[in-house]
Write a protein that holds these residues in place. Structure first.
Motif, PDB file in Angstrom:
ATOM      1  N   PRO A  38     -10.588  -2.691  -0.554  1.00 58.34           N
ATOM      2  CA  PRO A  38     -10.827  -1.998  -1.816  1.00 58.34           C
ATOM      3  C   PRO A  38      -9.938  -2.566  -2.917  1.00 58.34           C
ATOM      4  O   PRO A  38      -8.910  -3.179  -2.622  1.00 58.34           O
ATOM      5  CB  PRO A  38     -10.430  -0.563  -1.478  1.00 58.34           C
ATOM      6  N   PRO A  39     -10.306  -2.382  -4.203  1.00 57.67           N
ATOM      7  CA  PRO A  39      -9.466  -2.876  -5.290  1.00 57.67           C
ATOM      8  C   PRO A  39      -8.147  -2.119  -5.339  1.00 57.67           C
ATOM      9  O   PRO A  39      -8.061  -0.984  -4.860  1.00 57.67           O
ATOM     10  CB  PRO A  39     -10.310  -2.606  -6.545  1.00 57.67           C
ATOM     11  N   PRO A  40      -7.106  -2.726  -5.881  1.00 58.95           N
ATOM     12  CA  PRO A  40      -5.804  -2.025  -5.941  1.00 58.95           C
ATOM     13  C   PRO A  40      -5.893  -0.784  -6.815  1.00 58.95           C
ATOM     14  O   PRO A  40      -6.692  -0.698  -7.748  1.00 58.95           O
ATOM     15  CB  PRO A  40      -4.874  -3.080  -6.556  1.00 58.95           C
ATOM     16  N   ALA A  41      -5.043   0.198  -6.493  1.00 59.67           N
ATOM     17  CA  ALA A  41      -5.050   1.467  -7.220  1.00 59.67           C
ATOM     18  C   ALA A  41      -4.162   1.399  -8.462  1.00 59.67           C
ATOM     19  O   ALA A  41      -3.896   2.421  -9.088  1.00 59.67           O
ATOM     20  CB  ALA A  41      -4.585   2.584  -6.295  1.00 59.67           C
ATOM     21  N   TYR A  42      -3.698   0.214  -8.819  1.00 63.03           N
ATOM     22  CA  TYR A  42      -2.824   0.048  -9.977  1.00 63.03           C
ATOM     23  C   TYR A  42      -3.354  -1.130 -10.808  1.00 63.03           C
ATOM     24  O   TYR A  42      -4.059  -2.008 -10.290  1.00 63.03           O
ATOM     25  CB  TYR A  42      -1.378  -0.228  -9.523  1.00 63.03           C
TER      26      TYR A  42
ATOM     27  N   ASN B  99       0.808  -1.220   0.000  1.00 64.16           N
ATOM     28  CA  ASN B  99       0.000   0.000   0.000  1.00 64.16           C
ATOM     29  C   ASN B  99       0.839   1.267   0.000  1.00 64.16           C
ATOM     30  O   ASN B  99       0.458   2.267  -0.592  1.00 64.16           O
ATOM     31  CB  ASN B  99      -0.938   0.006   1.216  1.00 64.16           C
ATOM     32  N   ASN B 100       1.984   1.227   0.671  1.00 65.30           N
ATOM     33  CA  ASN B 100       2.807   2.435   0.790  1.00 65.30           C
ATOM     34  C   ASN B 100       3.910   2.514  -0.259  1.00 65.30           C
ATOM     35  O   ASN B 100       4.773   3.384  -0.177  1.00 65.30           O
ATOM     36  CB  ASN B 100       3.433   2.493   2.201  1.00 65.30           C
ATOM     37  N   GLU B 101       3.864   1.597  -1.210  1.00 66.39           N
ATOM     38  CA  GLU B 101       4.886   1.577  -2.260  1.00 66.39           C
ATOM     39  C   GLU B 101       4.369   2.275  -3.517  1.00 66.39           C
ATOM     40  O   GLU B 101       3.168   2.308  -3.790  1.00 66.39           O
ATOM     41  CB  GLU B 101       5.271   0.132  -2.599  1.00 66.39           C
ATOM     42  N   ASN B 102       5.306   2.833  -4.285  1.00 71.53           N
ATOM     43  CA  ASN B 102       4.955   3.490  -5.556  1.00 71.53           C
ATOM     44  C   ASN B 102       4.963   2.441  -6.666  1.00 71.53           C
ATOM     45  O   ASN B 102       5.969   2.211  -7.321  1.00 71.53           O
ATOM     46  CB  ASN B 102       5.947   4.616  -5.852  1.00 71.53           C
ATOM     47  N   ILE B 103       3.825   1.785  -6.883  1.00 70.21           N
ATOM     48  CA  ILE B 103       3.721   0.674  -7.837  1.00 70.21           C
ATOM     49  C   ILE B 103       2.925   1.129  -9.055  1.00 70.21           C
ATOM     50  O   ILE B 103       1.840   1.711  -8.926  1.00 70.21           O
ATOM     51  CB  ILE B 103       3.033  -0.533  -7.178  1.00 70.21           C
TER      52      ILE B 103
END
Length: 206
Positions: free
Chosen positions: A31-35, A5-9
């Protein structure tokens, strides 16, 4: 995906046969992933015989000497019959069996169990659920599930002091005797040695 969650993926590539065998169904993950997630199909999609402890619902907190419930959710893929679910307490990496409960399950069934345990000592307690091994079960890794309960002592300490016998003392004692979260001490005020000993109480009745 929660561990990232705290990584820039920017994206995830998922190599999978499409069968999930631990945790919740990824289709319903919230929630669904933001990527974006790009999947690569591998292997075959034939379901193998499997008993899975999907999750265990429980309160994070319990009070000393109180009972609490754990509700494991078990999924059967291709197996049916009677099984045993064992509950272990874990201390210093050693397992101690504290309860065993049998259950019946059918093929394709999700079954929610209810297990009653008791908080016998304070602290963060480590528990493990495990289904007895079945030789027809092709994946034993998901037959167990670990969880933690924080047990705290919420008892209030009350000191009742007196200088002579009085009928009110018996009445007050009877009122508090049925209160499991209250510790009542009765003491002649002449035996109180110091103010420090009084400070250990939440309430002092004179």
């Amino acid at each position: 995906h929660y561990q990232y969650n705290n990584e820039n993926i920017s994206a995830i590539v998922l190599s999978t046969d499409g069968i999930y065998n631990r945790g919740e169904n990824p289709l319903y993950t919230t929630p669904p992933p933001a990527y974006p997630v790009f999947s690569i199909a591998l292997g075959d999609t034939n379901n193998k015989n499997d008993l899975i402890i999907i999750k265990a619902e429980h309160n994070d907190l319990s009070f000393l000497n109180n009972s609490f419930f754990v509700h494991p959710l078990i999924l059967s893929k291709g197996l049916q019959g009677k099984y045993n679910l064992n509950v272990y307490s874990i201390k210093n990496q050693k397992e101690n069996l504290i309860k065993s409960q049998s259950f019946n399950i059918n093929k394709g069934q999700e079954k929610r169990l209810s297990i009653k345990l008791k908080a016998k000592s304070i602290g963060l307690k480590h528990y493990r659920l495990r289904i007895d091994l079945d030789q027809n079960d092709k994946n034993h890794i998901n037959n167990e599930y670990d969880f933690f309960i924080d047990v705290i002592d919420d008892r209030q300490k009350i000191l009742l002091t007196y200088d002579a016998p009085h009928p009110d003392i018996g009445c007050i004692k009877q009122i508090f005797n049925d209160k499991k979260n209250i510790q009542l001490d009765i003491l002649n005020y002449k035996k109180i040695k110091s103010k420090k000993s009084i400070n250990n109480y939440d309430l002092v009745i004179l």
